[in-house]
Design a protein around this motif. Structure first.
Motif, PDB file in Angstrom:
ATOM      1  N   GLU A  45       0.815  -1.222   0.000  1.00  0.00           N
ATOM      2  CA  GLU A  45       0.000   0.000   0.000  1.00  0.00           C
ATOM      3  C   GLU A  45       0.846   1.269   0.000  1.00  0.00           C
ATOM      4  O   GLU A  45       0.368   2.315   0.408  1.00  0.00           O
ATOM      5  CB  GLU A  45      -0.937  -0.023   1.204  1.00  0.00           C
ATOM      6  CG  GLU A  45      -0.185  -0.317   2.469  1.00  0.00           C
ATOM      7  CD  GLU A  45      -0.960  -0.119   3.749  1.00  0.00           C
ATOM      8  OE1 GLU A  45      -2.105   0.324   3.703  1.00  0.00           O
ATOM      9  OE2 GLU A  45      -0.371  -0.381   4.801  1.00  0.00           O
ATOM     10  N   GLU A  46       2.106   1.143  -0.437  1.00  0.00           N
ATOM     11  CA  GLU A  46       2.969   2.317  -0.458  1.00  0.00           C
ATOM     12  C   GLU A  46       3.575   2.467  -1.857  1.00  0.00           C
ATOM     13  O   GLU A  46       3.281   1.677  -2.752  1.00  0.00           O
ATOM     14  CB  GLU A  46       4.051   2.201   0.634  1.00  0.00           C
ATOM     15  CG  GLU A  46       3.418   2.239   2.023  1.00  0.00           C
ATOM     16  CD  GLU A  46       4.380   1.955   3.176  1.00  0.00           C
ATOM     17  OE1 GLU A  46       5.550   1.607   2.925  1.00  0.00           O
ATOM     18  OE2 GLU A  46       3.929   2.056   4.330  1.00  0.00           O
ATOM     19  N   GLN A  52       7.441  -0.686   2.857  1.00  0.00           N
ATOM     20  CA  GLN A  52       6.742  -1.899   2.393  1.00  0.00           C
ATOM     21  C   GLN A  52       7.313  -2.379   1.059  1.00  0.00           C
ATOM     22  O   GLN A  52       7.382  -3.579   0.793  1.00  0.00           O
ATOM     23  CB  GLN A  52       5.242  -1.637   2.268  1.00  0.00           C
ATOM     24  CG  GLN A  52       4.574  -1.500   3.625  1.00  0.00           C
ATOM     25  CD  GLN A  52       3.066  -1.369   3.538  1.00  0.00           C
ATOM     26  OE1 GLN A  52       2.441  -1.671   2.536  1.00  0.00           O
ATOM     27  NE2 GLN A  52       2.460  -0.912   4.626  1.00  0.00           N
ATOM     28  N   ASN A 102      -1.946  -2.588   6.493  1.00  0.00           N
ATOM     29  CA  ASN A 102      -1.908  -2.163   7.894  1.00  0.00           C
ATOM     30  C   ASN A 102      -3.270  -2.423   8.517  1.00  0.00           C
ATOM     31  O   ASN A 102      -4.275  -2.527   7.807  1.00  0.00           O
ATOM     32  CB  ASN A 102      -1.442  -0.706   8.006  1.00  0.00           C
ATOM     33  CG  ASN A 102      -2.558   0.279   7.767  1.00  0.00           C
ATOM     34  OD1 ASN A 102      -3.401   0.496   8.632  1.00  0.00           O
ATOM     35  ND2 ASN A 102      -2.599   0.865   6.581  1.00  0.00           N
ATOM     36  N   GLU A 159       6.954   0.271  11.087  1.00  0.00           N
ATOM     37  CA  GLU A 159       7.516   1.109  10.016  1.00  0.00           C
ATOM     38  C   GLU A 159       7.982   2.461  10.553  1.00  0.00           C
ATOM     39  O   GLU A 159       8.339   3.340   9.775  1.00  0.00           O
ATOM     40  CB  GLU A 159       6.482   1.334   8.915  1.00  0.00           C
ATOM     41  CG  GLU A 159       6.147   0.064   8.165  1.00  0.00           C
ATOM     42  CD  GLU A 159       5.385   0.332   6.874  1.00  0.00           C
ATOM     43  OE1 GLU A 159       5.642   1.339   6.199  1.00  0.00           O
ATOM     44  OE2 GLU A 159       4.512  -0.479   6.561  1.00  0.00           O
ATOM     45  N   ARG A 182      -5.948  14.782   8.916  1.00  0.00           N
ATOM     46  CA  ARG A 182      -6.195  13.654   8.001  1.00  0.00           C
ATOM     47  C   ARG A 182      -5.807  12.360   8.706  1.00  0.00           C
ATOM     48  O   ARG A 182      -4.734  12.254   9.321  1.00  0.00           O
ATOM     49  CB  ARG A 182      -5.388  13.800   6.718  1.00  0.00           C
ATOM     50  CG  ARG A 182      -5.581  12.640   5.739  1.00  0.00           C
ATOM     51  CD  ARG A 182      -4.623  11.493   5.987  1.00  0.00           C
ATOM     52  NE  ARG A 182      -4.976  10.284   5.252  1.00  0.00           N
ATOM     53  CZ  ARG A 182      -4.228   9.188   5.216  1.00  0.00           C
ATOM     54  NH1 ARG A 182      -3.082   9.153   5.855  1.00  0.00           N
ATOM     55  NH2 ARG A 182      -4.626   8.125   4.566  1.00  0.00           N
ATOM     56  N   MET A 184      -6.199   7.789   8.442  1.00  0.00           N
ATOM     57  CA  MET A 184      -6.598   6.651   7.626  1.00  0.00           C
ATOM     58  C   MET A 184      -8.053   6.333   7.983  1.00  0.00           C
ATOM     59  O   MET A 184      -8.588   6.841   8.968  1.00  0.00           O
ATOM     60  CB  MET A 184      -5.692   5.451   7.910  1.00  0.00           C
ATOM     61  CG  MET A 184      -4.289   5.668   7.396  1.00  0.00           C
ATOM     62  SD  MET A 184      -3.260   4.208   7.581  1.00  0.00           S
ATOM     63  CE  MET A 184      -2.910   4.244   9.312  1.00  0.00           C
ATOM     64  N   TYR A 205      -4.642   7.801   1.077  1.00  0.00           N
ATOM     65  CA  TYR A 205      -3.221   8.195   1.166  1.00  0.00           C
ATOM     66  C   TYR A 205      -2.795   9.036  -0.043  1.00  0.00           C
ATOM     67  O   TYR A 205      -2.125  10.049   0.110  1.00  0.00           O
ATOM     68  CB  TYR A 205      -2.419   6.897   1.201  1.00  0.00           C
ATOM     69  CG  TYR A 205      -0.965   6.993   1.600  1.00  0.00           C
ATOM     70  CD1 TYR A 205      -0.518   7.861   2.586  1.00  0.00           C
ATOM     71  CD2 TYR A 205      -0.031   6.140   0.998  1.00  0.00           C
ATOM     72  CE1 TYR A 205       0.817   7.876   2.963  1.00  0.00           C
ATOM     73  CE2 TYR A 205       1.303   6.148   1.376  1.00  0.00           C
ATOM     74  CZ  TYR A 205       1.722   7.023   2.349  1.00  0.00           C
ATOM     75  OH  TYR A 205       3.045   7.029   2.724  1.00  0.00           O
ATOM     76  N   ASN A 222       2.084  10.463   9.978  1.00  0.00           N
ATOM     77  CA  ASN A 222       2.753   9.344   9.305  1.00  0.00           C
ATOM     78  C   ASN A 222       4.195   9.227   9.780  1.00  0.00           C
ATOM     79  O   ASN A 222       4.736  10.181  10.343  1.00  0.00           O
ATOM     80  CB  ASN A 222       2.731   9.563   7.776  1.00  0.00           C
ATOM     81  CG  ASN A 222       1.708   8.673   7.096  1.00  0.00           C
ATOM     82  OD1 ASN A 222       1.724   7.464   7.269  1.00  0.00           O
ATOM     83  ND2 ASN A 222       0.784   9.271   6.349  1.00  0.00           N
ATOM     84  N   PRO A 223       4.855   8.100   9.499  1.00  0.00           N
ATOM     85  CA  PRO A 223       6.282   8.021   9.822  1.00  0.00           C
ATOM     86  C   PRO A 223       7.092   8.979   8.937  1.00  0.00           C
ATOM     87  O   PRO A 223       6.643   9.339   7.840  1.00  0.00           O
ATOM     88  CB  PRO A 223       6.651   6.566   9.505  1.00  0.00           C
ATOM     89  CG  PRO A 223       5.366   5.826   9.400  1.00  0.00           C
ATOM     90  CD  PRO A 223       4.328   6.825   8.991  1.00  0.00           C
ATOM     91  N   PHE A 225       9.675   8.571   7.049  1.00  0.00           N
ATOM     92  CA  PHE A 225      10.035   8.139   5.682  1.00  0.00           C
ATOM     93  C   PHE A 225       8.909   8.478   4.715  1.00  0.00           C
ATOM     94  O   PHE A 225       9.144   8.861   3.565  1.00  0.00           O
ATOM     95  CB  PHE A 225      10.372   6.633   5.645  1.00  0.00           C
ATOM     96  CG  PHE A 225       9.166   5.731   5.507  1.00  0.00           C
ATOM     97  CD1 PHE A 225       8.652   5.430   4.255  1.00  0.00           C
ATOM     98  CD2 PHE A 225       8.518   5.209   6.624  1.00  0.00           C
ATOM     99  CE1 PHE A 225       7.530   4.619   4.118  1.00  0.00           C
ATOM    100  CE2 PHE A 225       7.396   4.408   6.503  1.00  0.00           C
ATOM    101  CZ  PHE A 225       6.899   4.119   5.236  1.00  0.00           C
ATOM    102  N   ALA A 226       7.659   8.344   5.187  1.00  0.00           N
ATOM    103  CA  ALA A 226       6.495   8.595   4.323  1.00  0.00           C
ATOM    104  C   ALA A 226       6.277  10.093   4.131  1.00  0.00           C
ATOM    105  O   ALA A 226       5.927  10.533   3.034  1.00  0.00           O
ATOM    106  CB  ALA A 226       5.252   7.953   4.940  1.00  0.00           C
ATOM    107  N   PHE A 247       3.582   3.114  13.383  1.00  0.00           N
ATOM    108  CA  PHE A 247       2.882   2.546  12.219  1.00  0.00           C
ATOM    109  C   PHE A 247       3.282   1.075  12.128  1.00  0.00           C
ATOM    110  O   PHE A 247       4.449   0.754  11.931  1.00  0.00           O
ATOM    111  CB  PHE A 247       3.259   3.298  10.940  1.00  0.00           C
ATOM    112  CG  PHE A 247       2.429   2.886   9.764  1.00  0.00           C
ATOM    113  CD1 PHE A 247       1.311   3.616   9.399  1.00  0.00           C
ATOM    114  CD2 PHE A 247       2.740   1.756   9.021  1.00  0.00           C
ATOM    115  CE1 PHE A 247       0.522   3.224   8.319  1.00  0.00           C
ATOM    116  CE2 PHE A 247       1.957   1.357   7.943  1.00  0.00           C
ATOM    117  CZ  PHE A 247       0.839   2.091   7.589  1.00  0.00           C
TER     118      PHE A 247
HETATM  119  O1  6CS Z   1      -1.281   7.105   5.823  1.00  0.00           O
HETATM  120  C1  6CS Z   1      -1.539   6.178   5.073  1.00  0.00           C
HETATM  121  O2  6CS Z   1      -2.648   6.011   4.580  1.00  0.00           O
HETATM  122  C2  6CS Z   1      -0.426   5.224   4.700  1.00  0.00           C
HETATM  123  N1  6CS Z   1       0.763   5.413   5.461  1.00  0.00           N
HETATM  124  C3  6CS Z   1       1.773   4.592   5.289  1.00  0.00           C
HETATM  125  C4  6CS Z   1       3.080   4.861   5.941  1.00  0.00           C
HETATM  126  N2  6CS Z   1       1.670   3.473   4.594  1.00  0.00           N
HETATM  127  C5  6CS Z   1       0.451   3.111   3.851  1.00  0.00           C
HETATM  128  C6  6CS Z   1      -0.762   3.827   4.396  1.00  0.00           C
HETATM  129  O3  6CS Z   1      -1.845   3.715   3.542  1.00  0.00           O
END
Ligand code: 6CS
Length: 349
Positions: A45-46, A52, A102, A159, A182, A184, A205, A222-223, A225-226, A247
């Motif tokens: 999903e990344e 991932q 996740n 993560e 925001r 998930m 995302y 988010n982490p 890296f993201a 995460f």
């Molecule tokens: O925030 C999200 O939606 C997403 N964040 C990460 C780090 N991985 C996938 C996920 O969908």
């Protein structure tokens, strides 16, 4: 017909054909078992270059090596075969053999999995987080619940810590009043930010960057890296090193597919997953730290605020009503799993 439905039908045909070809072995001329040629699809999903993706690429490399190329693995990042919610359906129906996902994505089907989004639940130390994910009996209970939904969970991994971004400092729950955060799409994540008085706004995302740019949302979590690879830092002035949760992601296989594998293939998968688990832990550590530095260098005006222990403690206390909300969402079995996880974390301290 929608593109995703066309894709689904296409992949189901391929899936049925692959299933017909078998997931097992046949004897070669010398009588030794030979792994049949087959293709496994793993979706995550990344985007390429993410944590991932690193897991999926390592999985591909090791599976192909251990099976001498008999099994070929195809990696599909988010968007290539539907989104993360569709990935779950595709794994359940045999269209995809493996998914990296996740717990939020399955939160409406298995509400108990959402417990990972409770703030200040997992340890602050990431080695301890890893230990919990690899040894917890509470998590084994979650894995069992997945079996009833056609999924075999094979691995859990962190993560990185979840960090807030915004165009203002977020140092107290008061700073969240009316803040369009925001999140998930998980009812529990929404509840965790409601506990701070925020206005949580679930959004896919891939729409977060434009949502921030257009002011549809004020911030996201988010982490690191993201935050870097999705370029959120370009449209946010502050990153808070808040570390209220981690995460967590997991690898699952479609249950029918997995049960159809020979013992040899199952044990190859197990060995490979164990290696991927170690590998990805180091990758996420490195990416999260390198990419924070990369963001600071790319945008010197970016403000990075490390919350103090006192500030985090105020959030910890403010987050507690979300635990009651979890119990009301996930019921008595959810409470049992949560209580066990809390005990396991306490035992590590
Ligand atoms: O925030 C999200 O939606 C997403 N964040 C990460 C780090 N991985 C996938 C996920 O969908």
């Amino acid at each position: 017909m929608k593109k995703s439905i066309v894709l689904l039908v296409l992949f189901m045909i391929i899936g049925l054909f692959a299933a017909g070809c078998g997931g097992g072995q046949q004897a070669d001329k010398s009588g030794n078992d030979k792994i049949e040629k087959q293709v496994w699809k793993i979706a995550h999903e990344e985007i390429p270059g993410s944590v991932q993706d690193a897991y999926a690429q390592k999985f591909k490399q090791l599976i192909e090596k251990r099976t001498n190329g008999a099994v070929q693995v195809e990696v599909y990042p988010v968007g290539e075969i539907g989104d993360a919610i569709q990935h779950i359906e595709f794994a359940q129906s045999g269209v995809l053999e493996f998914i990296l996902t996740n717990p939020g994505n399955i939160g409406t089907t298995i509400p108990e999995t959402q417990l990972f989004y409770l703030h200040f639940l997992l340890p602050d130390d990431e080695e301890q987080v890893r230990e919990i994910l690899n040894t917890s009996k509470a998590i084994e209970m979650l894995n069992d619940l997945h079996l009833d939904h056609g999924l075999k969970v094979l691995d859990w991994f962190p993560e990185g810590y979840m960090m807030w971004t915004a165009n203002k400092p977020l140092r107290t729950p008061e700073d969240f009043r009316g803040f369009k955060m925001r999140t998930m799409q998980s009812p529990l994540i929404v509840a965790t930010y409601e506990a701070y008085g925020a206005n949580p706004t679930p959004m896919p995302y891939l729409e977060v960057y434009s949502g921030l740019q257009l002011g549809l949302i004020d911030g996201q979590v988010n982490p690191l890296f993201a935050i870097e690879e999705m370029k959120f830092y370009e449209v946010q002035d502050y990153i808070m090193l808040s570390k209220q949760d981690t995460f967590v992601a997991y690898l699952a296989a479609g249950l029918n597919f997995y049960e159809g594998l020979s013992d040899e293939l199952k044990s190859i998968v197990k060995e490979v997953v164990d290696e991927c688990n170690e590998y990805v832990f180091e990758v996420q550590k490195r990416l999260n730290s390198e990419r924070l530095e990369a963001m600071k260098a790319a945008r010197p005006s970016l403000n990075v605020i490390e919350l103090t222990e006192e500030e985090r403690e105020v959030f910890r206390q403010a987050s507690m009503p979300a635990r009651e909300r979890f119990v009301s969402i996930a019921g008595p079995r959810g409470k049992e799993i949560l209580d066990l996880l809390v005990q396991e974390v306490e035992a590590l301290r």
